[in-house]
Design an enzyme around this catalytic site. Structure first.
Site, mmCIF file in Angstrom:
data_model
loop_
_atom_site.group_PDB
_atom_site.id
_atom_site.type_symbol
_atom_site.label_atom_id
_atom_site.label_comp_id
_atom_site.label_asym_id
_atom_site.label_seq_id
_atom_site.Cartn_x
_atom_site.Cartn_y
_atom_site.Cartn_z
ATOM 1 N N GLY A 51 0.862 -1.179 0.000
ATOM 2 C CA GLY A 51 0.000 0.000 0.000
ATOM 3 C C GLY A 51 0.896 1.224 0.000
ATOM 4 N N GLY A 52 0.825 1.960 -1.095
ATOM 5 C CA GLY A 52 1.731 3.111 -1.248
ATOM 6 C C GLY A 52 1.005 4.433 -1.184
ATOM 7 N N GLN A 86 -1.131 7.299 1.468
ATOM 8 C CA GLN A 86 -0.684 8.331 2.412
ATOM 9 C C GLN A 86 0.234 7.754 3.498
ATOM 10 O OE1 GLN A 86 -1.210 11.237 1.204
ATOM 11 N NE2 GLN A 86 -2.987 12.108 2.209
ATOM 12 N N ARG A 124 -14.960 3.188 11.002
ATOM 13 C CA ARG A 124 -13.922 2.275 10.493
ATOM 14 C C ARG A 124 -14.562 0.990 9.972
ATOM 15 N NH1 ARG A 124 -11.850 4.594 15.295
ATOM 16 N NH2 ARG A 124 -9.877 5.680 15.013
ATOM 17 N N ASN A 171 -12.201 -3.636 2.247
ATOM 18 C CA ASN A 171 -10.834 -3.883 2.689
ATOM 19 C C ASN A 171 -10.554 -5.351 2.965
ATOM 20 O OD1 ASN A 171 -10.314 -1.236 2.289
ATOM 21 N ND2 ASN A 171 -10.077 -0.674 4.433
ATOM 22 N N ILE A 217 -1.954 -2.351 9.413
ATOM 23 C CA ILE A 217 -2.476 -1.022 9.787
ATOM 24 C C ILE A 217 -3.874 -0.796 9.222
ATOM 25 C CG2 ILE A 217 -2.054 1.473 9.653
ATOM 26 C CD1 ILE A 217 0.854 1.041 9.446
ATOM 27 N N ASN A 263 -7.689 -0.589 8.104
ATOM 28 C CA ASN A 263 -8.930 -0.647 8.893
ATOM 29 C C ASN A 263 -10.007 -1.477 8.229
ATOM 30 O OD1 ASN A 263 -8.667 0.750 11.327
ATOM 31 N ND2 ASN A 263 -8.722 2.736 10.285
ATOM 32 N N ARG A 306 -1.952 9.479 21.183
ATOM 33 C CA ARG A 306 -2.974 10.544 21.194
ATOM 34 C C ARG A 306 -3.354 10.876 22.635
ATOM 35 N NH1 ARG A 306 -6.239 7.838 16.072
ATOM 36 N NH2 ARG A 306 -5.414 9.260 14.495
ATOM 37 N N HIS A 329 -9.605 -1.028 18.133
ATOM 38 C CA HIS A 329 -9.296 0.278 17.544
ATOM 39 C C HIS A 329 -10.593 0.893 17.044
ATOM 40 C CE1 HIS A 329 -7.019 3.401 15.669
ATOM 41 N NE2 HIS A 329 -7.324 3.051 14.441
#
Ligand code: TXD
Length: 321
Positions: free
Chosen positions: A10-11, A13, A89, A96, A119, A121, A152, A176
């Site tokens: 996955g390229g 962001q 999500r 996905n 990573i 979602n 966070r 998450h």
């Protein structure tokens, strides 16, 4: 000794920031894979052309061919769609999951000995699916959520108290999603309980609790807050930093105790699900889940979060994944 090889699937962001961090920190050679033609090649060429300025020798290349990830030591997966404003999500599940299935098949084929950080979602479901399809041992398939959610939480506490974030220890448990469990009782500034400092600041226990509740709510909704502001896409700098911290713990066998999405086998009363918990991260991935006692309300909040993870995973199973 050969340099570590790190594949990024996955390229977009997050993938782009990951590639840049790997280069600048000279963690090893990076391969950025994406299905969009020329896109990962363009990103990595751009990063490589800063090497003379930043002073790194790491080779960072882009590809549309899974064969180029062969023999990677670490694979970090961000393939999949991000949220749009108003989406949860979990709304990303079907799209996905299809992507993750094909990613898992290819990683198993070309990088069978790698340790994998997921990573994409909805995180808890995607890490579950990757492990199931790849057949990798549980300790070598880890989800990234808790490092970011905890960062966070720590950031908001530091802002509130006007102290360096470096002195804050704060952790979230659970899935998450909006049910994640920021642990107030254990949050501290160099060992001093955050609640005591808030009570001293406000000279009023009720007001201190109110302020902490606001920090907890902001932590839970922090991903959505960024999505709303960005309008296109979701957080990408901070998730990349979080995954890099995990990758470094594995590459350098650091035995860091990090909150990660790990497979539980009875710990915290959870049997057979991936859930966010503290774990020792070293060369073997998740080397041990660190259990500790939870107060009644913390345990029931965690149970609620685990139920949300179970619902999501069950929904994915019903869809036939
Ligand atoms: O903390 C966390 N775990 C997260 C997770 C925090 C923020 C965002 N998180 C999720 O990561 C987000 O909801 C997404 O599911 C992923 C990736 O987020 P990113 O912002 O990087 O999304 P992009 O920019 O859309 O990039 C996704 C790339 C894009 O370039 C697609 O072409 C590519 O994924 N893609 C694929 N790559 C490989 N293989 C397949 N099949 C594929 N399909 C799409």
């Amino acid at each position: 000794m050969r340099r570590a090889k790190i594949a990024l699937i996955g390229g977009g962001q997050i993938g782009g920031v990951l590639a840049q961090l790997i280069a600048v920190r000279q963690l090893g050679d990076g391969v950025l894979f994406d299905i969009v033609e020329d896109f990962p090649q363009g990103k990595t060429l751009d990063i490589a052309e800063a090497s003379a300025i930043d002073g790194f020798d790491a080779r960072i290349t882009g590809t549309n061919s899974y064969a180029d990830i062969a023999d990677s030591d670490i694979v970090i997966i961000t393939a999949g769609l991000p949220r749009k404003p108003g989406m949860s999500r979990d709304d990303l599940l079907t799209t996905n999951a299809k992507i993750m299935k094909s990613v898992a098949e290819n990683v198993a084929k070309y990088a069978p000995n790698s340790t994998v950080i997921v990573i994409s979602n909805p995180l808890d479901a995607m890490v579950t699916l990757f492990q199931k399809v790849s057949g990798f041992p549980y300790n070598r398939v880890i989800g990234q959520a808790g490092v970011l959610d905890s960062s966070r939480f720590a950031t908001f506490i530091a802002w509130e108290l006007g102290v360096s974030v470096k002195d804050i220890n704060a952790m979230t448990l659970g899935g998450h999603g909006d049910t994640m469990v920021p642990l107030t009782r254990y949050a501290n500034v160099n060992g001093i309980p955050v609640m005591e400092l808030l009570e001293r600041k406000y000279k009023d226990a009720g007001k201190a609790a109110e302020v902490m509740n606001a920090i907890i709510e902001r932590t839970k909704m922090a991903g959505g807050e960024v999505v709303k502001l960005l309008k296109t896409g979701s957080a990408f700098y901070s998730p990349a930093s979080a995954a890099i911290q995990m990758a470094e713990a594995i590459l350098f066998d650091e035995k860091r105790v990090l909150p990660v999405c790990a497979h539980l086998n009875g710990q915290f009363g959870v049997e057979g699900y991936y859930v966010g918990v503290p774990a020792i991260i070293g060369k073997d991935g998740v080397e041990n889940v660190v259990e500790f006692s939870l107060a009644e309300e913390e345990k029931s909040a965690l149970d609620k979060s685990v139920d949300a993870v179970k619902e999501l995973v069950d929904a994915m199973n019903r869809l036939g994944f």
